[in-house]
Structure formats: C-alpha cells, structure tokens
Design a protein around this motif. Structure first.
Motif, mmCIF file in Angstrom:
data_model
loop_
_atom_site.group_PDB
_atom_site.id
_atom_site.type_symbol
_atom_site.label_atom_id
_atom_site.label_comp_id
_atom_site.label_asym_id
_atom_site.label_seq_id
_atom_site.Cartn_x
_atom_site.Cartn_y
_atom_site.Cartn_z
ATOM 1 N N ARG A 1 -16.588 -3.072 -41.938
ATOM 2 C CA ARG A 1 -17.890 -3.198 -42.617
ATOM 3 C C ARG A 1 -17.920 -2.340 -43.887
ATOM 4 N NH1 ARG A 1 -23.531 -4.108 -40.812
ATOM 5 N NH2 ARG A 1 -24.568 -4.389 -42.806
ATOM 6 N N ALA A 2 -17.354 -1.163 -43.806
ATOM 7 C CA ALA A 2 -17.286 -0.282 -44.982
ATOM 8 C C ALA A 2 -16.481 -0.945 -46.098
ATOM 9 C CB ALA A 2 -16.676 1.061 -44.606
ATOM 10 N N ARG B 1 -27.005 0.571 -47.848
ATOM 11 C CA ARG B 1 -26.413 0.353 -49.160
ATOM 12 C C ARG B 1 -27.437 0.603 -50.265
ATOM 13 N NH1 ARG B 1 -22.964 -4.816 -51.239
ATOM 14 N NH2 ARG B 1 -22.115 -3.705 -53.001
ATOM 15 N N GLU B 2 -28.694 0.293 -50.005
ATOM 16 C CA GLU B 2 -29.744 0.508 -51.004
ATOM 17 C C GLU B 2 -29.869 1.984 -51.363
ATOM 18 O OE1 GLU B 2 -30.851 -1.181 -47.832
ATOM 19 O OE2 GLU B 2 -29.753 -2.792 -48.800
ATOM 20 N N HIS B 3 -29.652 2.879 -50.383
ATOM 21 C CA HIS B 3 -29.692 4.308 -50.667
ATOM 22 C C HIS B 3 -28.657 4.653 -51.725
ATOM 23 C CE1 HIS B 3 -31.466 4.654 -46.516
ATOM 24 N NE2 HIS B 3 -32.302 5.364 -47.220
ATOM 25 N N LEU B 4 -27.449 4.128 -51.548
ATOM 26 C CA LEU B 4 -26.387 4.447 -52.481
ATOM 27 C C LEU B 4 -26.667 3.873 -53.863
ATOM 28 C CD1 LEU B 4 -23.296 3.975 -50.188
ATOM 29 C CD2 LEU B 4 -24.255 6.116 -51.029
ATOM 30 N N ARG B 5 -27.227 2.688 -53.917
ATOM 31 C CA ARG B 5 -27.561 2.120 -55.223
ATOM 32 C C ARG B 5 -28.621 2.954 -55.924
ATOM 33 N NH1 ARG B 5 -26.670 -4.220 -55.457
ATOM 34 N NH2 ARG B 5 -24.868 -4.246 -54.126
ATOM 35 N N CYS B 6 -29.614 3.432 -55.163
ATOM 36 C CA CYS B 6 -30.655 4.268 -55.745
ATOM 37 C C CYS B 6 -30.074 5.591 -56.212
ATOM 38 C CB CYS B 6 -31.762 4.538 -54.738
ATOM 39 S SG CYS B 6 -32.767 3.085 -54.381
ATOM 40 N N VAL B 7 -29.175 6.166 -55.437
ATOM 41 C CA VAL B 7 -28.538 7.429 -55.812
ATOM 42 C C VAL B 7 -27.756 7.228 -57.100
ATOM 43 C CG1 VAL B 7 -26.667 9.007 -55.171
ATOM 44 C CG2 VAL B 7 -28.445 8.451 -53.525
ATOM 45 N N LYS B 8 -27.052 6.114 -57.213
ATOM 46 C CA LYS B 8 -26.238 5.862 -58.389
ATOM 47 C C LYS B 8 -27.112 5.687 -59.621
ATOM 48 C CE LYS B 8 -22.403 5.735 -60.233
ATOM 49 N NZ LYS B 8 -21.686 6.965 -60.326
ATOM 50 N N THR C 1 -16.158 -4.085 -46.627
ATOM 51 C CA THR C 1 -16.927 -5.223 -47.127
ATOM 52 C C THR C 1 -18.062 -4.776 -48.043
ATOM 53 O OG1 THR C 1 -16.434 -6.458 -45.123
ATOM 54 C CG2 THR C 1 -18.300 -7.225 -46.426
ATOM 55 N N GLU C 2 -18.781 -3.749 -47.630
ATOM 56 C CA GLU C 2 -19.987 -3.318 -48.334
ATOM 57 C C GLU C 2 -19.735 -2.372 -49.511
ATOM 58 O OE1 GLU C 2 -23.231 -4.215 -47.692
ATOM 59 O OE2 GLU C 2 -22.443 -5.673 -46.269
ATOM 60 N N PHE C 3 -18.634 -1.627 -49.448
ATOM 61 C CA PHE C 3 -18.396 -0.563 -50.416
ATOM 62 C C PHE C 3 -16.970 -0.606 -50.948
ATOM 63 C CE2 PHE C 3 -21.319 0.992 -47.115
ATOM 64 C CZ PHE C 3 -22.447 1.202 -47.891
ATOM 65 N N ASP C 4 -16.730 0.174 -51.979
ATOM 66 C CA ASP C 4 -15.371 0.479 -52.417
ATOM 67 C C ASP C 4 -14.953 1.653 -51.536
ATOM 68 O OD1 ASP C 4 -13.005 1.105 -53.680
ATOM 69 O OD2 ASP C 4 -13.959 1.848 -55.514
ATOM 70 N N ALA C 5 -14.428 1.335 -50.362
ATOM 71 C CA ALA C 5 -14.178 2.343 -49.330
ATOM 72 C C ALA C 5 -12.762 2.890 -49.407
ATOM 73 C CB ALA C 5 -14.422 1.744 -47.946
ATOM 74 N N VAL C 6 -12.670 4.204 -49.353
ATOM 75 C CA VAL C 6 -11.393 4.899 -49.265
ATOM 76 C C VAL C 6 -11.310 5.443 -47.849
ATOM 77 C CG1 VAL C 6 -9.979 6.781 -50.160
ATOM 78 C CG2 VAL C 6 -11.496 5.522 -51.703
ATOM 79 N N LEU C 7 -10.338 4.935 -47.091
ATOM 80 C CA LEU C 7 -10.207 5.289 -45.681
ATOM 81 C C LEU C 7 -9.041 6.249 -45.473
ATOM 82 C CD1 LEU C 7 -10.618 1.708 -44.175
ATOM 83 C CD2 LEU C 7 -12.392 3.404 -44.604
#
Length: 127
Positions: free
Chosen positions: A34-35, A118-125, A37-43
């Motif tokens: 899910r990460a 995801r909306e939290h991250l968009r608002c933070v950005k 899919t939703e984000f540019d995730a670094v695992l």
C-alpha cells in the motif's frame, strides 16, 4: 540500506509527485504494498535498524518518516539541518521512542500510522 538515504538525493517535490516516505523497518507485506502504491516509498528491505546518521539522512530526504517503536527519534535526530520531514508517523503503540518535546520545537507532527492519511502529507507539503 541503499543510496536513497544519501542527503545528496534531496529533490524538490513537484505538485503532481507523490510524497516521499521512508519506512525504517520491515512491515507486513500488505502495508508495504500500500505504501508503494500511495507514496514514493523507500523501504528498508534488509530490516536492519537505521543508525542515527541513517535516521538523519532519512529526515533530509523524505516528507514523512515511518519509524517503529525500536527507532530512537531523539532531539539530535529531529534537529538535523536541512530537514525535509514534517511528519513522523509511528508504526506501533505509543510515542516512547520519539522525543515529543523536540518534535514540537521543530514543528514536526507526530502520529500513529493508522491515523495518517495521504491528505495529511499533501497538506504538509503545501504548507
């Protein structure tokens, strides 16, 4: 850990880009998928704990950090210069691993992963 934690890779996020998150340890496969899919995730695919320097580099390169309760997010880590991260979303119970006073001083939002959207991250950005 791979070179994505190198502070030289810092890039400004374009409006249509996904927020970049760093996940510090292995999480359940469904969560990692899910990460991705939703984000540019670094695992952290090798699941080795990040050093203090690794955590600092993560804060320099990501919009959000997803640590587990074993990661020590100290005042020293949160005070890193050129910090890009605006939110630390803990995967696990509690905030005992995060210096909440330092997070507040550095204007870093701290949350549990289940409450972050995801909306939290968009608002933070944008903010």
């Amino acid at each position: 850990m791979n070179e994505s934690f190198d502070s030289r890779t810092i890039k400004t996020m374009k409006p249509d880009q996904k927020p970049r998150i760093v996940i510090t340890r292995r999480l359940p496969a469904a969560v990692e998928q899910r990460a991705r899919t939703e984000f540019d995730a670094v695992l952290n695919t090798d699941d080795t704990p990040l050093s203090t320097d690794g955590l600092k580099n993560a804060l320099r390169t990501a919009d959000a950090l997803v640590p587990t309760v074993t990661d020590r997010i100290t005042a020293d880590v949160l005070g890193v210069s050129d910090r890009r991260t605006k939110i630390v979303a803990n995967y696990g119970v509690g905030f005992n691993n995060i210096d909440c006073t330092a997070a507040k001083q550095h204007n870093v939002i701290r949350e549990h992963i289940g409450r972050v959207r995801r909306e939290h991250l968009r608002c933070v950005k944008r903010g």
